[in-house]
Design an enzyme around this catalytic site. Structure first.
Site, PDB file in Angstrom:
ATOM      1  N   GLN A  28     -28.076  17.238  64.995  1.00  0.00           N
ATOM      2  CA  GLN A  28     -27.577  16.377  64.637  1.00  0.00           C
ATOM      3  C   GLN A  28     -27.857  15.217  65.077  1.00  0.00           C
ATOM      4  O   GLN A  28     -27.971  14.626  65.904  1.00  0.00           O
ATOM      5  CB  GLN A  28     -25.920  15.880  64.501  1.00  0.00           C
ATOM      6  CG  GLN A  28     -25.614  14.767  64.043  1.00  0.00           C
ATOM      7  CD  GLN A  28     -23.608  14.740  63.568  1.00  0.00           C
ATOM      8  OE1 GLN A  28     -23.773  13.579  64.095  1.00  0.00           O
ATOM      9  NE2 GLN A  28     -22.996  15.844  64.433  1.00  0.00           N
ATOM     10  N   ARG A  38     -14.917   7.981  46.270  1.00  0.00           N
ATOM     11  CA  ARG A  38     -16.367   7.926  47.112  1.00  0.00           C
ATOM     12  C   ARG A  38     -15.735   9.080  47.787  1.00  0.00           C
ATOM     13  O   ARG A  38     -17.496   9.624  47.735  1.00  0.00           O
ATOM     14  CB  ARG A  38     -17.276   7.303  47.922  1.00  0.00           C
ATOM     15  CG  ARG A  38     -16.854   5.488  47.690  1.00  0.00           C
ATOM     16  CD  ARG A  38     -17.323   4.620  48.455  1.00  0.00           C
ATOM     17  NE  ARG A  38     -18.084   3.363  48.111  1.00  0.00           N
ATOM     18  CZ  ARG A  38     -17.862   2.013  48.000  1.00  0.00           C
ATOM     19  NH1 ARG A  38     -17.966   1.750  49.450  1.00  0.00           N
ATOM     20  NH2 ARG A  38     -18.245   1.314  47.864  1.00  0.00           N
ATOM     21  N   LYS A  88     -17.728  16.062  70.482  1.00  0.00           N
ATOM     22  CA  LYS A  88     -19.098  16.219  71.253  1.00  0.00           C
ATOM     23  C   LYS A  88     -19.117  15.396  71.951  1.00  0.00           C
ATOM     24  O   LYS A  88     -17.592  14.299  71.829  1.00  0.00           O
ATOM     25  CB  LYS A  88     -19.735  14.778  69.882  1.00  0.00           C
ATOM     26  CG  LYS A  88     -20.151  15.235  68.262  1.00  0.00           C
ATOM     27  CD  LYS A  88     -21.560  13.845  67.720  1.00  0.00           C
ATOM     28  CE  LYS A  88     -21.457  14.272  65.982  1.00  0.00           C
ATOM     29  NZ  LYS A  88     -20.053  14.054  65.295  1.00  0.00           N
ATOM     30  N   TYR A 125     -15.405   8.708  68.626  1.00  0.00           N
ATOM     31  CA  TYR A 125     -14.728   8.295  67.639  1.00  0.00           C
ATOM     32  C   TYR A 125     -12.834   7.949  67.641  1.00  0.00           C
ATOM     33  O   TYR A 125     -12.629   7.073  66.858  1.00  0.00           O
ATOM     34  CB  TYR A 125     -15.022   9.050  66.509  1.00  0.00           C
ATOM     35  CG  TYR A 125     -16.510   9.226  66.212  1.00  0.00           C
ATOM     36  CD1 TYR A 125     -17.758   8.885  67.093  1.00  0.00           C
ATOM     37  CD2 TYR A 125     -16.875  10.179  65.216  1.00  0.00           C
ATOM     38  CE1 TYR A 125     -18.860   8.967  66.836  1.00  0.00           C
ATOM     39  CE2 TYR A 125     -17.537  10.862  65.105  1.00  0.00           C
ATOM     40  CZ  TYR A 125     -18.620   9.791  65.683  1.00  0.00           C
ATOM     41  OH  TYR A 125     -20.170  10.501  65.367  1.00  0.00           O
ATOM     42  N   HIS A 142     -24.099  14.962  72.478  1.00  0.00           N
ATOM     43  CA  HIS A 142     -23.830  13.409  71.854  1.00  0.00           C
ATOM     44  C   HIS A 142     -25.377  13.065  71.954  1.00  0.00           C
ATOM     45  O   HIS A 142     -25.647  12.631  70.638  1.00  0.00           O
ATOM     46  CB  HIS A 142     -22.885  12.565  71.658  1.00  0.00           C
ATOM     47  CG  HIS A 142     -22.208  11.663  70.396  1.00  0.00           C
ATOM     48  ND1 HIS A 142     -20.785  11.114  70.230  1.00  0.00           N
ATOM     49  CD2 HIS A 142     -23.187  11.602  69.533  1.00  0.00           C
ATOM     50  CE1 HIS A 142     -20.984  11.108  69.478  1.00  0.00           C
ATOM     51  NE2 HIS A 142     -22.264  11.050  68.246  1.00  0.00           N
ATOM     52  N   SER A 156     -17.458   8.573  54.157  1.00  0.00           N
ATOM     53  CA  SER A 156     -16.208   7.356  53.610  1.00  0.00           C
ATOM     54  C   SER A 156     -14.891   7.414  53.326  1.00  0.00           C
ATOM     55  O   SER A 156     -13.903   8.065  53.797  1.00  0.00           O
ATOM     56  CB  SER A 156     -16.359   7.653  51.677  1.00  0.00           C
ATOM     57  OG  SER A 156     -15.525   6.220  50.723  1.00  0.00           O
ATOM     58  N   LEU A 167     -26.133   8.896  54.035  1.00  0.00           N
ATOM     59  CA  LEU A 167     -26.303   7.751  53.002  1.00  0.00           C
ATOM     60  C   LEU A 167     -27.049   6.762  53.356  1.00  0.00           C
ATOM     61  O   LEU A 167     -27.174   5.377  52.637  1.00  0.00           O
ATOM     62  CB  LEU A 167     -24.666   6.884  52.880  1.00  0.00           C
ATOM     63  CG  LEU A 167     -23.920   8.359  51.941  1.00  0.00           C
ATOM     64  CD1 LEU A 167     -22.621   8.177  51.894  1.00  0.00           C
ATOM     65  CD2 LEU A 167     -24.457   8.988  50.713  1.00  0.00           C
TER      66      LEU A 167
HETATM   67  N1  NAP Z   1     -24.445  11.742  66.272  1.00  0.00           N
HETATM   68  C1  NAP Z   1     -24.646  10.476  65.664  1.00  0.00           C
HETATM   69  O1  NAP Z   1     -25.141  10.112  66.486  1.00  0.00           O
HETATM   70  C2  NAP Z   1     -23.799   9.700  65.383  1.00  0.00           C
HETATM   71  C3  NAP Z   1     -23.636   8.884  64.712  1.00  0.00           C
HETATM   72  C4  NAP Z   1     -23.874   7.881  63.326  1.00  0.00           C
HETATM   73  C5  NAP Z   1     -23.319   8.989  62.537  1.00  0.00           C
HETATM   74  N2  NAP Z   1     -23.004  10.340  62.687  1.00  0.00           N
HETATM   75  C6  NAP Z   1     -21.694  11.219  61.262  1.00  0.00           C
HETATM   76  O2  NAP Z   1     -22.062  10.950  60.662  1.00  0.00           O
HETATM   77  C7  NAP Z   1     -21.499  10.720  59.650  1.00  0.00           C
HETATM   78  C8  NAP Z   1     -22.043   9.590  58.513  1.00  0.00           C
HETATM   79  O3  NAP Z   1     -23.015   9.044  59.193  1.00  0.00           O
HETATM   80  P1  NAP Z   1     -22.619   7.185  59.265  1.00  0.00           P
HETATM   81  O4  NAP Z   1     -21.112   6.910  58.633  1.00  0.00           O
HETATM   82  O5  NAP Z   1     -22.850   6.174  59.890  1.00  0.00           O
HETATM   83  O6  NAP Z   1     -23.575   6.798  57.716  1.00  0.00           O
HETATM   84  P2  NAP Z   1     -23.427   6.757  56.200  1.00  0.00           P
HETATM   85  O7  NAP Z   1     -22.220   8.337  55.992  1.00  0.00           O
HETATM   86  O8  NAP Z   1     -24.174   7.055  55.347  1.00  0.00           O
HETATM   87  O9  NAP Z   1     -22.407   5.721  55.415  1.00  0.00           O
HETATM   88  C9  NAP Z   1     -21.173   5.177  55.332  1.00  0.00           C
HETATM   89  C10 NAP Z   1     -21.443   4.131  54.965  1.00  0.00           C
HETATM   90  O10 NAP Z   1     -21.019   4.452  53.070  1.00  0.00           O
HETATM   91  C11 NAP Z   1     -20.534   3.905  52.482  1.00  0.00           C
HETATM   92  N3  NAP Z   1     -19.981   4.672  51.518  1.00  0.00           N
HETATM   93  C12 NAP Z   1     -19.858   6.232  51.289  1.00  0.00           C
HETATM   94  N4  NAP Z   1     -19.906   6.456  49.884  1.00  0.00           N
HETATM   95  C13 NAP Z   1     -20.543   4.931  49.155  1.00  0.00           C
HETATM   96  C14 NAP Z   1     -20.850   5.328  48.097  1.00  0.00           C
HETATM   97  N5  NAP Z   1     -20.168   6.534  46.935  1.00  0.00           N
HETATM   98  N6  NAP Z   1     -20.997   4.864  47.240  1.00  0.00           N
HETATM   99  C15 NAP Z   1     -21.415   3.141  47.704  1.00  0.00           C
HETATM  100  N7  NAP Z   1     -21.375   2.983  49.639  1.00  0.00           N
HETATM  101  C16 NAP Z   1     -20.799   4.672  50.082  1.00  0.00           C
HETATM  102  C17 NAP Z   1     -18.848   3.814  53.455  1.00  0.00           C
HETATM  103  O11 NAP Z   1     -18.063   3.016  53.091  1.00  0.00           O
HETATM  104  P3  NAP Z   1     -16.668   3.536  52.612  1.00  0.00           P
HETATM  105  O12 NAP Z   1     -16.368   4.328  54.167  1.00  0.00           O
HETATM  106  O13 NAP Z   1     -16.152   1.786  52.488  1.00  0.00           O
HETATM  107  O14 NAP Z   1     -16.588   4.515  51.460  1.00  0.00           O
HETATM  108  C18 NAP Z   1     -19.709   3.081  55.345  1.00  0.00           C
HETATM  109  O15 NAP Z   1     -20.087   1.633  54.869  1.00  0.00           O
HETATM  110  C19 NAP Z   1     -20.111  10.145  60.428  1.00  0.00           C
HETATM  111  O16 NAP Z   1     -19.305   9.609  60.285  1.00  0.00           O
HETATM  112  C20 NAP Z   1     -20.676  10.596  61.806  1.00  0.00           C
HETATM  113  O17 NAP Z   1     -19.320  11.633  61.285  1.00  0.00           O
HETATM  114  C21 NAP Z   1     -23.330  10.976  64.014  1.00  0.00           C
END
Ligand code: NAP
Length: 288
Positions: free
Chosen positions: A176, A251, A90, A60, A122, A246, A205
């Site tokens: 994870q 949010r 990770k 990241y 990871h 977010s 989300l």
């Molecule tokens: N281990 C892995 O391979 C892996 C892969 C992917 C992710 N991750 C981890 O998991 C975390 C979460 O996954 P993710 O970031 O992919 O997706 P997520 O948390 O499911 O969704 C994030 C998205 O939702 C939006 N959002 C957040 N709160 C909201 C709300 N209340 N209403 C409407 N939209 C909202 C965000 O926009 P805004 O920021 O503009 O609010 C962003 O576009 C990552 O940040 C990371 O730490 C790990």
């Protein structure tokens, strides 16, 4: 089982026990795809809102910003200690023992927090030898106090079985993986639970792709919550640790404000049935 989970209270202060006797917060802020400045602002807002856990990674490129923002906050709030914060990073790529050992030390240095609470491999990419050599390096990082809890990410059943069959000195405490109602991964999550491994749910989300899904919208209306809160709560009631991301203050607050309702058993099943194996990012769980 469900009733036990549902009767439990979840909040920014509640914690989940791990297989090594430690515990960690139930809700973490994810910081994937956030730039340096965005990361610092998001982590600060989250700390102010009461979040105490943060999910970063070498890939990241924001380990430094997460760590320095936490340190800055701790300095301004002497009532809080480093031990009150849970920081995850990770490993970018599985590799040889020496390379991984160095890489973990570099992550510890980058964040500036003295140690990393949870360090994950990871993904399973790299093949069996690199996976097992990387795990040995992670075990030694735990012994040397660089890492408190070791775990894996994006591991399928066969990768977990391979690790267990290698008779590791320390078992993984966490896997994870992507989990939300549109990709429930119910077999894999059950396998983790059977092996006393906590499931951390990434993309809880569903990357905001399904906020307007008609079942989600109807249930959110029924429970008087937002779609995001319903999705976070669904993972918690399954016994998982969601990592909602977010960069927006309102949010960040909203996503963790989930203690005022309980999704009933029938609606949990309704949400489970939305499964369509939606992959929002990558999907390494079947990697050779
Ligand atoms: N281990 C892995 O391979 C892996 C892969 C992917 C992710 N991750 C981890 O998991 C975390 C979460 O996954 P993710 O970031 O992919 O997706 P997520 O948390 O499911 O969704 C994030 C998205 O939702 C939006 N959002 C957040 N709160 C909201 C709300 N209340 N209403 C409407 N939209 C909202 C965000 O926009 P805004 O920021 O503009 O609010 C962003 O576009 C990552 O940040 C990371 O730490 C790990």
């Amino acid at each position: 089982m469900f009733r036990k989970m549902a009767s439990q209270t979840y909040s920014l202060t509640s914690r989940i026990p791990l297989n090594n006797g430690l515990s960690m917060p139930h809700i973490h802020l994810g910081v994937y795809l956030t730039s340096g400045r965005e990361t610092s602002t998001a982590v600060r807002h989250a700390l102010e809102a009461g979040y105490r856990a943060f999910d970063s990674a070498q890939m990241y490129h924001n380990e430094r910003e997460v760590g320095s923002t936490i340190l800055d906050y701790l300095q301004k709030h002497p009532d809080l200690k480093r031990g009150d914060i849970h920081y995850t990073s990770k490993l970018a790529s599985n590799s040889s023992y020496d390379v991984v050992r160095k890489s973990i030390k570099k992550s510890v240095q980058e964040c500036g927090l003295g140690y990393i609470d949870l360090f994950l491999l990871h993904s399973p990419y790299g093949g069996p030898k690199a996976r097992l050599d990387s795990w040995k390096a992670l075990e030694d990082a735990v012994d040397d106090g660089e890492v408190k809890v070791p775990g894996v990410s994006n591991y399928g059943e066969k990768h977990i079985a391979e690790l267990m069959e290698s008779n590791p000195r320390i078992k993984p405490a966490v896997n994870q993986i992507e989990v939300h109602p549109f990709n429930t991964r119910s077999k894999l999550t059950q396998y983790c639970k059977d092996n006393d491994i906590v499931v951390e749910a990434y993309a809880p989300l569903a990357r905001a792709y399904k906020m307007k899904d008609k079942t989600i919208v109807a249930l959110a209306k029924k429970y008087g919550c937002t779609s995001a809160q319903l999705l976070v709560r669904w993972n918690l009631q399954h016994g998982h640790v969601p990592l909602p991301k977010s960069v927006r203050k309102e949010r960040i607050i909203e996503n963790a404000d989930i203690s005022g309702f309980v999704i009933d058993e029938e609606d949990m099943k309704k949400m489970d049935s939305l499964d369509e194996y939606l992959v929002t990012d990558w999907d390494p769980v079947d990697a050779p």
